[in-house]
Design a protein around this motif. Structure first.
Motif: not given
Length: 489
Positions: A22-26, A89-98, A174-178
């Motif tokens: 849960f911590f990581l998801s937040f 993790s997929i939209p997280c990477f997408w957001f990081a490099f948008a 991006a690190l948070t998605g990994f």
């Protein structure tokens, strides 16, 4: 029915593993907040576009919590949590490099689903702890997990500085998605849905929440309206700022209306047969409990999400601070989660759940009234102290709410938690929309008034009935002593 030969051995490990999920998801959910100003400058976004990104960050969490609640009751928290972490993790990477507003918008909308992870852990923790410790355990889970927003505000700007360059913020996100990918596999291999010897209870029907009276069914139908209204409000914001055309907005309104009426149909189909036959008294529960808890979480968690999202920019503007400094100071609002939410759960276990919630809501109303007075003439120390005090009462109130949620109806815990949790997101959407037209002082004052109204409503709340508490106590203490078995905390 009381189950036998069940112990809670290993529940501390389960609590730790689930709390970290849960911590990581937040962290992922709020990895935009500390970079809002940076993203605005880098991609040359307007104030309206930033406001939309902050709102859409909680939009799909609303339906996601309802859907995830049904999935976790059906398939179990182990599989659902691991799948969710992998997926986001997929939209997280997408957001990081948008590189455009619409890329940010789509990625952020999909990424908002990660907020539904909270519901999964509520069911997991409720399976692994006896009722007398449930408030504290759920409070630790929620409070320490919620601290992920504070960790994001504090650590991500520092990581961006460490990475350096104009893309430092992108690498930090991006690190948070990994990390989500890595922990999804760790979590799946490390936990089980229930302790050995305990059955994982599933709903008798799927597709909508089971209720036990026609009156409750009407209540469920009415209480579903704000879930769709919040999405309609976000659509209106997009249309009002010309980010989507009126034709597209009308299409979305029609889709939302159609989905709502389909939801009414599912509620009727799921409940019609057993309501016609009559529900045995021992199977009944009051939907009034769910409705009041919805309202309480609307105020507490809803205001927390909104305040966390706006505090970094608020401190930047009010005290003329830099991004990193404002982010670290604003994190003080979420910092109290470490003790406040567990404290609210512990107080509920010890002194009564209804009484504790009423007192904390009254204190929340007073604290937000104080927040409305913060201005540039205040010292930063005084502002931080008041922010932390307000945070304590808000998050302790959240702990009190979820000390009751698993006691409403055991096999529906995921769905009840999903609906209550979704109302928290509805609250944040409404509060952020209000912030768009009011200054911060009036914003905090409005929350104070609503918290007072909720304080009044909670006098109509009932303590959980013994029939439902029994479902959470597989082994009676007297029977345990006689058999020589020990229930591990």
């Amino acid at each position: 029915m009381v189950e036998e030969k069940v112990t809670y051995k290993g529940n501390k490990k389960i609590l730790f593993m689930t709390t970290f999920a849960f911590f990581l998801s937040f962290v992922v959910w709020f990895n935009m907040a500390p970079f809002a100003s940076t993203i605005q400058k880098t991609l040359q976004l307007s104030n309206e576009e930033i406001a939309v990104l902050l709102s859409i960050n909680v939009a799909l969490t609303i339906p996601a919590r309802i859907i995830i609640g049904m999935l976790v009751d059906r398939f179990g928290p182990k599989h659902v949590y691991a799948t969710l972490l992998l997926s986001v993790s997929i939209p997280c990477f997408w957001f990081a490099f948008a590189n455009s507003f619409w890329q940010l918008f789509m990625a952020r909308a999909l990424l908002s689903v990660v907020g539904a992870g909270f519901v999964i852990g509520i069911r997991m923790v409720s399976e692994w702890f006896p009722e007398k410790h449930l408030g504290l355990a759920e409070g630790i889970y929620g409070g320490w997990g919620n601290f992920g927003s504070s960790a994001a505000a504090f650590s991500l700007p520092l990581l961006a500085m460490l990475f350096g360059g104009e893309n430092g913020w992108r690498l930090a996100i991006a690190l948070t998605g990994f990390l989500c990918i890595v922990y999804a596999f760790i979590y799946f291999r490390s936990v089980e849905n229930t302790p050995a010897g305990k059955e994982f209870k599933r709903p008798k029907r799927s597709g909508a929440m089971e209720v036990t009276s026609y009156r409750s069914m009407i209540g469920l139908m009415l209480m579903s309206i704000p879930l769709y209204a919040a999405l309609a409000l976000i659509t209106w914001q997009l249309s009002n700022t010309s980010l989507i055309s009126n034709q597209i907005a009308v299409f979305i309104y029609v889709v939302l209306a159609a989905v709502y009426f389909y939801n009414l149909y599912k509620i009727w189909i799921v409940n019609r047969d057993h309501l016609r036959k009559g529900v045995p008294e021992e199977e009944q529960y009051s939907f009034k409990q769910v409705a009041i808890l919805d309202f309480a979480y609307f105020i507490t968690f809803g205001s927390e999400l909104a305040v966390i999202s706006m505090l970094p920019m608020f401190f930047e503007a009010t005290f003329s601070m830099g991004v990193a400094g404002a982010g670290m100071i604003a994190s003080s609002f979420a910092f109290m989660n470490l003790i406040a939410r567990p404290g609210g759960g512990w107080l509920s276990d010890k002194f009564g759940r209804k009484k504790t919630l009423i007192i904390l809501l009254a204190a929340t109303s007073v604290a937000y009234l104080g927040m409305a007075q913060i201005g540039s003439d205040w010292s930063i120390v005084a502002a931080v102290l008041l922010t932390m005090t307000c945070s304590f009462f808000v998050q302790a109130g959240e702990g009190a709410v979820f000390s009751m949620v698993p006691l409403v109806k055991k096999r529906l815990t995921g769905q009840v938690a999903g609906m209550v949790g979704a109302y928290g997101n509805v609250g944040s959407v409404l509060f952020l929309a209000v912030l768009g037209v009011l200054n911060p002082s009036l914003f905090f004052f409005g929350i104070s008034i609503m918290a007072f109204c909720c304080f009044i409503a909670c006098f109509f709340l009932n303590e959980p009935g013994k029939a439902h508490i029994t479902e959470l106590q597989p082994v009676k203490e007297e029977e345990t002593r006689k058999s020589g078995k020990e229930v591990a905390m």
